[in-house]
Design a protein around this motif. Structure first.
Motif, PDB file in Angstrom:
ATOM      1  N   LEU A   1       0.831  -1.205   0.000  1.00 34.67           N
ATOM      2  CA  LEU A   1       0.000   0.000   0.000  1.00 34.67           C
ATOM      3  C   LEU A   1       0.864   1.253   0.000  1.00 34.67           C
ATOM      4  O   LEU A   1       0.637   2.185  -0.774  1.00 34.67           O
ATOM      5  N   ARG A   2       1.878   1.274   0.841  1.00 34.02           N
ATOM      6  CA  ARG A   2       2.731   2.466   0.934  1.00 34.02           C
ATOM      7  C   ARG A   2       3.475   2.714  -0.380  1.00 34.02           C
ATOM      8  O   ARG A   2       3.607   3.853  -0.824  1.00 34.02           O
ATOM      9  N   ILE A   3       3.944   1.636  -1.012  1.00 32.68           N
ATOM     10  CA  ILE A   3       4.629   1.773  -2.301  1.00 32.68           C
ATOM     11  C   ILE A   3       3.660   2.338  -3.336  1.00 32.68           C
ATOM     12  O   ILE A   3       4.001   3.258  -4.094  1.00 32.68           O
ATOM     13  N   LEU A   4       2.435   1.810  -3.369  1.00 36.96           N
ATOM     14  CA  LEU A   4       1.446   2.278  -4.345  1.00 36.96           C
ATOM     15  C   LEU A   4       1.047   3.736  -4.082  1.00 36.96           C
ATOM     16  O   LEU A   4       0.822   4.493  -5.025  1.00 36.96           O
ATOM     17  N   GLN A   5       0.969   4.121  -2.813  1.00 35.89           N
ATOM     18  CA  GLN A   5       0.649   5.517  -2.496  1.00 35.89           C
ATOM     19  C   GLN A   5       1.731   6.447  -3.046  1.00 35.89           C
ATOM     20  O   GLN A   5       1.427   7.481  -3.643  1.00 35.89           O
ATOM     21  N   HIS A   6       2.980   6.063  -2.849  1.00 37.70           N
ATOM     22  CA  HIS A   6       4.080   6.887  -3.366  1.00 37.70           C
ATOM     23  C   HIS A   6       4.107   6.886  -4.897  1.00 37.70           C
ATOM     24  O   HIS A   6       4.361   7.925  -5.518  1.00 37.70           O
ATOM     25  N   LEU A   7       3.859   5.733  -5.504  1.00 40.52           N
ATOM     26  CA  LEU A   7       3.821   5.678  -6.973  1.00 40.52           C
ATOM     27  C   LEU A   7       2.726   6.580  -7.516  1.00 40.52           C
ATOM     28  O   LEU A   7       2.928   7.290  -8.500  1.00 40.52           O
ATOM     29  N   PHE A   8       1.561   6.541  -6.885  1.00 42.26           N
ATOM     30  CA  PHE A   8       0.452   7.391  -7.335  1.00 42.26           C
ATOM     31  C   PHE A   8       0.850   8.858  -7.262  1.00 42.26           C
ATOM     32  O   PHE A   8       0.642   9.614  -8.211  1.00 42.26           O
ATOM     33  N   THR A   9       1.434   9.252  -6.145  1.00 43.31           N
ATOM     34  CA  THR A   9       1.856  10.645  -5.973  1.00 43.31           C
ATOM     35  C   THR A   9       2.890  11.033  -7.030  1.00 43.31           C
ATOM     36  O   THR A   9       2.804  12.113  -7.627  1.00 43.31           O
TER      37      THR A   9
END
Length: 191
Positions: free
Chosen positions: A87-95
């Protein structure tokens, strides 16, 4: 004559344990809905990344990429910790990928589809997390969150140093491929 009072079991001490067990069970069950979607998510994302920029506008061999993926993030025995890391990786990728400085030559429709996929999958993973986020605080490597933040800070610094050039963004797009592959590995641990 009043009936003698029947002793009631004291649940005061067992209640916190029961609540923790129920929370863990609910969290584990919440992640089971991911199974059909998570089989295709990383690979669909890889195809969309390729469609966004099938070839770089210029050769980009002169730039050294100083941000290797921290593979220590993949070493966890906890399903919720793997979900929290993904989840944290995907949040950063989205940003990162929704930045207004993304290259103009990227295919806008593919980029839009990728961001939509990321958003939906982030929302699915968020349902797997306990409300208090305790898995980042108490389990797994102590500096897990710091490693993820540092990795993405290096990516943003790299873009800034290279003035958000198309070449620098192509390196970031290739690094996003690695992130999706690592998210897939984490999702395998959740199953």
């Amino acid at each position: 004559m009043a009936a003698p009072a029947t002793p009631q079991p004291c649940l005061r001490h067992g209640t916190p344990v029961l609540l923790l067990l129920l929370t863990a069970l609910a969290t584990a069950l919440a992640c089971h809905h991911l199974c059909p979607h998570d089989a295709t998510f990383p690979w669909d994302s890889l195809q969309l990344l390729q469609a966004m920029a099938p070839s770089p506008p210029q050769p980009c061999h002169h730039q050294h990429v100083p941000f290797p993926f921290p593979d220590t993030l993949l070493h966890t025995n906890h399903r919720q910790q793997a979900a929290a890391t993904a989840l944290r990786i995907l949040q950063h990728l989205f940003t990162t990928l929704s930045s207004p400085s993304t290259p103009h030559h990227w295919d806008a429709q593919a980029c839009h589809h990728l961001l939509n996929n990321l958003q939906h999958y982030k929302e699915d993973l968020e349902q797997c997390m306990p409300a208090d986020g305790m898995f980042f605080k108490g389990q797994g490597p102590r500096n897990l969150l710091l490693n993820i933040n540092k990795y993405f800070r290096h990516i943003h610094d790299f873009l800034h140093i290279h003035n958000h050039s198309a070449c620098a963004w192509d390196h970031v797009r290739l690094e996003a491929r690695i992130c999706f592959q690592r998210v897939d590995m984490l999702m395998q641990q959740i199953k």
